[in-house]
Design a protein around this motif. Sequence first.
Motif, PDB file in Angstrom:
ATOM      1  N   ARG A  42       0.902  -1.116  -0.040  1.00 43.69           N
ATOM      2  CA  ARG A  42      -0.040   0.101  -0.018  1.00 43.69           C
ATOM      3  C   ARG A  42       0.764   1.266   0.022  1.00 43.69           C
ATOM      4  NH1 ARG A  42      -5.447  -0.529   1.995  1.00 43.69           N
ATOM      5  NH2 ARG A  42      -6.135  -2.952   1.699  1.00 43.69           N
ATOM      6  N   VAL A  43       0.352   2.250  -0.468  1.00 43.10           N
ATOM      7  CA  VAL A  43       0.994   3.594  -0.704  1.00 43.10           C
ATOM      8  C   VAL A  43      -0.138   4.695  -0.055  1.00 43.10           C
ATOM      9  CG1 VAL A  43       1.927   5.398  -2.258  1.00 43.10           C
ATOM     10  CG2 VAL A  43       2.236   3.024  -2.649  1.00 43.10           C
ATOM     11  N   ALA A  90       3.372  -2.623   8.764  1.00 42.29           N
ATOM     12  CA  ALA A  90       2.773  -1.942  10.138  1.00 42.29           C
ATOM     13  C   ALA A  90       2.409  -0.765   9.910  1.00 42.29           C
ATOM     14  CB  ALA A  90       3.899  -2.068  10.918  1.00 42.29           C
ATOM     15  N   LEU A  91       3.056   0.024   9.012  1.00 43.30           N
ATOM     16  CA  LEU A  91       2.671   1.499   8.657  1.00 43.30           C
ATOM     17  C   LEU A  91       1.231   1.826   8.284  1.00 43.30           C
ATOM     18  CD1 LEU A  91       5.753   3.001   7.224  1.00 43.30           C
ATOM     19  CD2 LEU A  91       4.960   3.463   9.563  1.00 43.30           C
ATOM     20  N   ALA A  92       0.601   0.815   7.342  1.00 46.03           N
ATOM     21  CA  ALA A  92      -0.318   0.956   6.721  1.00 46.03           C
ATOM     22  C   ALA A  92      -1.471   0.330   7.793  1.00 46.03           C
ATOM     23  CB  ALA A  92      -0.378  -0.018   5.565  1.00 46.03           C
ATOM     24  N   GLU A 113      -2.685   3.285   9.913  1.00 53.66           N
ATOM     25  CA  GLU A 113      -3.327   4.307   9.468  1.00 53.66           C
ATOM     26  C   GLU A 113      -4.292   3.546   8.348  1.00 53.66           C
ATOM     27  OE1 GLU A 113      -1.941   8.491   9.799  1.00 53.66           O
ATOM     28  OE2 GLU A 113      -0.246   7.246   9.489  1.00 53.66           O
ATOM     29  N   PRO A 114      -5.036   3.010   8.318  1.00 54.59           N
ATOM     30  CA  PRO A 114      -5.445   1.941   7.270  1.00 54.59           C
ATOM     31  C   PRO A 114      -6.156   2.854   6.150  1.00 54.59           C
ATOM     32  CG  PRO A 114      -6.909   1.344   9.197  1.00 54.59           C
ATOM     33  CD  PRO A 114      -5.498   2.082   9.753  1.00 54.59           C
ATOM     34  N   GLU A 115      -6.857   3.795   6.696  1.00 53.05           N
ATOM     35  CA  GLU A 115      -7.545   4.640   5.982  1.00 53.05           C
ATOM     36  C   GLU A 115      -6.737   5.766   4.957  1.00 53.05           C
ATOM     37  OE1 GLU A 115      -6.420   6.861   9.393  1.00 53.05           O
ATOM     38  OE2 GLU A 115      -7.313   4.981   9.253  1.00 53.05           O
ATOM     39  N   ALA A 116      -5.584   5.780   5.413  1.00 51.69           N
ATOM     40  CA  ALA A 116      -4.572   6.758   4.724  1.00 51.69           C
ATOM     41  C   ALA A 116      -3.756   6.016   3.594  1.00 51.69           C
ATOM     42  CB  ALA A 116      -3.544   7.479   5.659  1.00 51.69           C
ATOM     43  N   TRP A 117      -3.574   4.715   3.809  1.00 51.32           N
ATOM     44  CA  TRP A 117      -2.941   3.751   2.819  1.00 51.32           C
ATOM     45  C   TRP A 117      -3.753   3.278   1.809  1.00 51.32           C
ATOM     46  CZ3 TRP A 117       2.585   3.775   2.997  1.00 51.32           C
ATOM     47  CH2 TRP A 117       3.247   4.645   4.004  1.00 51.32           C
ATOM     48  N   PHE A 118      -3.419   3.228   0.712  1.00 55.43           N
ATOM     49  CA  PHE A 118      -4.127   2.568  -0.434  1.00 55.43           C
ATOM     50  C   PHE A 118      -3.672   1.517  -1.239  1.00 55.43           C
ATOM     51  CE2 PHE A 118      -5.752   6.814   0.294  1.00 55.43           C
ATOM     52  CZ  PHE A 118      -7.314   6.758  -0.010  1.00 55.43           C
ATOM     53  N   PRO A 119      -4.389   0.549  -1.559  1.00 54.53           N
ATOM     54  CA  PRO A 119      -3.831  -0.394  -2.263  1.00 54.53           C
ATOM     55  C   PRO A 119      -3.776   0.258  -3.928  1.00 54.53           C
ATOM     56  CG  PRO A 119      -6.149  -1.061  -2.058  1.00 54.53           C
ATOM     57  CD  PRO A 119      -5.597   0.166  -1.138  1.00 54.53           C
ATOM     58  N   LEU A 120      -3.179  -0.503  -4.931  1.00 53.74           N
ATOM     59  CA  LEU A 120      -3.117  -0.136  -6.358  1.00 53.74           C
ATOM     60  C   LEU A 120      -4.536   0.355  -6.903  1.00 53.74           C
ATOM     61  CD1 LEU A 120      -1.330   1.015  -8.567  1.00 53.74           C
ATOM     62  CD2 LEU A 120      -1.470  -1.506  -9.421  1.00 53.74           C
ATOM     63  N   ARG A 121      -5.526  -0.559  -6.833  1.00 55.58           N
ATOM     64  CA  ARG A 121      -6.837   0.094  -7.128  1.00 55.58           C
ATOM     65  C   ARG A 121      -7.240   1.364  -6.553  1.00 55.58           C
ATOM     66  NH1 ARG A 121     -10.187  -3.028 -10.017  1.00 55.58           N
ATOM     67  NH2 ARG A 121      -9.275  -4.805  -9.478  1.00 55.58           N
ATOM     68  N   GLY A 122      -7.010   1.644  -5.391  1.00 54.92           N
ATOM     69  CA  GLY A 122      -7.350   2.802  -4.855  1.00 54.92           C
ATOM     70  C   GLY A 122      -6.568   4.065  -5.276  1.00 54.92           C
TER      71      GLY A 122
END
Length: 303
Positions: A44-45, A84-86, A89-98
């Motif tokens: 995630r990014v 761990a970072l993602a 803050e799961p709402e701030a990190w996106f998989p590629l589709r997002g």
Amino acid sequence: MDFAHLALARDPHDRLGLHRTDEAWIDGRWADPGSRVLVVSGTRVRPRDGALEWLPTAEAPDGVRVLLGDRGDATWWAVIVDGALAKEEPEAWFPLRGLLPFLSGDQADKAPLVFHALGLAEWHWATRHCPRCGGHLMPRAAGHELVCEQCGKPQFPRTDPAVIMLIAAGEPGSDDERCLLGRGSQWPEGRFSTLAGFCEPGETLEDAVRREVAEETGVVVGEVTYFGNQPWPLPSSLMLGFFGRAVTEEIRLDDDDVDEARWFTRAQMREEAEAGTLVLPGGVSISRSLIEHWYGGPLPGSW
């Protein structure tokens, strides 16, 4: 036509494959103040202020350092850290589709770099142990190879070929010509797309088109012609687009992946797209390009 899906592959970077094992060269480019790096937590990014964040390498955290390549006057990298970072803050990190909305407009030129980075991150995440002996894998070649510490067998990134096809019936170009679209079992009412599926071992791409259409809809396909392709690392596919001509038109749904399949004339497609009862894939997908190429122009609405 100017196909929107091509924007995600436009202006490819020089991947610098011959330098991936040159540690002195790698260290020199990493130390260059102009180099930029994308931080990937697991797969995630985290975008910031409506755009993807490319940091100076001096600000990058420790992790697996991945050389993406040169583009413009800079060398571009990714650093893969654990998830761990993602998770924090799961709402701030996106998989590629997002991330696809962040890869349009003036950000579209970064899409090949992001696809490269996330494709490798997905491979690192999925490839934890040596498939031959179960040993621990260590990265090398600037993140493009994993080698087993126990038996020495190397592993390389994989790309899975997938066919995606628009099947047409009737006299080509006539008002009565129609195309076949399907609705996936998890999709809401009205959402349709071209059919697609993975190529199996020992199978030609054209035969994969015919087999997948027959399995999903019962329609028999004859002539198959190539349209184009699109890297689609979700997580590791290369989408190969085709047009096919139907030999039969009776639809029989025996595949659990497809809940509904229909034939659409151009007039029906336009009318339902304008009414919102037919929702087609977004412009960044090669599926949209296949549909609009067959239709003959842009259509309203998208996922």
